[in-house]
Write a protein that holds these residues in place. Sequence first.
Motif, PDB file in Angstrom:
ATOM      1  N   ASP A  98      39.662   1.140  10.909  1.00 28.52           N
ATOM      2  CA  ASP A  98      40.735   1.800  10.308  1.00 28.52           C
ATOM      3  C   ASP A  98      39.919   3.160   9.809  1.00 28.52           C
ATOM      4  O   ASP A  98      39.275   3.342   8.960  1.00 28.52           O
ATOM      5  N   SER A  99      40.326   4.236  10.314  1.00 25.99           N
ATOM      6  CA  SER A  99      39.895   5.678  10.053  1.00 25.99           C
ATOM      7  C   SER A  99      40.750   6.492   9.304  1.00 25.99           C
ATOM      8  O   SER A  99      40.551   7.517   8.762  1.00 25.99           O
ATOM      9  N   ALA A 121      42.311   5.578   6.265  1.00 17.81           N
ATOM     10  CA  ALA A 121      41.991   5.719   4.907  1.00 17.81           C
ATOM     11  C   ALA A 121      40.788   6.643   4.507  1.00 17.81           C
ATOM     12  O   ALA A 121      39.826   6.707   5.216  1.00 17.81           O
ATOM     13  N   GLU A 126      37.322   4.837   6.931  1.00 17.00           N
ATOM     14  CA  GLU A 126      36.936   3.832   6.486  1.00 17.00           C
ATOM     15  C   GLU A 126      35.735   3.337   7.259  1.00 17.00           C
ATOM     16  O   GLU A 126      34.675   2.498   7.108  1.00 17.00           O
ATOM     17  N   ARG A 152      32.568   3.459   5.715  1.00 14.23           N
ATOM     18  CA  ARG A 152      32.386   3.008   4.115  1.00 14.23           C
ATOM     19  C   ARG A 152      31.535   1.682   4.400  1.00 14.23           C
ATOM     20  O   ARG A 152      31.955   0.732   4.432  1.00 14.23           O
ATOM     21  N   LYS A 184      31.198  -5.316  11.055  1.00 19.10           N
ATOM     22  CA  LYS A 184      32.160  -4.232  10.680  1.00 19.10           C
ATOM     23  C   LYS A 184      32.560  -3.475  12.207  1.00 19.10           C
ATOM     24  O   LYS A 184      33.709  -3.340  11.981  1.00 19.10           O
TER      25      LYS A 184
END
Length: 194
Positions: A44-45, A47, A62, A65, A155
């Motif tokens: 998910d990018s 956030a 995201e 991170r 991830k």
Amino acid sequence: MHARLLFTAVVATTALALSGCGTEDNASSGGAAPTDSPSASSPDSSAAAQDGDGAGTAAVPEALRFTGTTVDGKPFDAATLAGKPTVLWFWAPWCPTCKAQGPETARVADRFEGKAHVIGVAGLDKPQAMKDFVTDTKVGTFPNLSDEPGEIWKKFEITQQSIYVILDKDGKTVFTGSLPAGKGLADKLSPLVG
């Protein structure tokens, strides 16, 4: 409970090790299927958090991170990559396909220095083997992370080595797949830096 977690970890590690080196046809070998679509499945990018005081800093998507350690033992924070396209190159030290990708990956890192990031993510072996690979293939001109536990691989849902994941400046995945000898990597990165 602990036995179930240990069993799951052993099965996942065995699956990664048995997948062998990536091939040109990843979809048929059970590896990550190449994607060129900006709508490809990715971490998910959406956030975003501000880095530092928020003044003049890029939002950290995201996908960026995560933290790690380079093969030479230095701490690494992927948040520092925010705001520029990024290539994540997932490799294993014993993989001949990965060794063949090294020279082209290093050339791309040099060509796009200051415009995009190239980061190696080593796995499926011990730290000394990772260090030796970096020295032998002369890819030490860009950061290479030691991901012995496979956290970064998980991830990005990487199940075999010699896979590239290319993120745009917003952290969205625009390509996932193998590129024989790294050919075509520059062509995929060029439109993202303009």
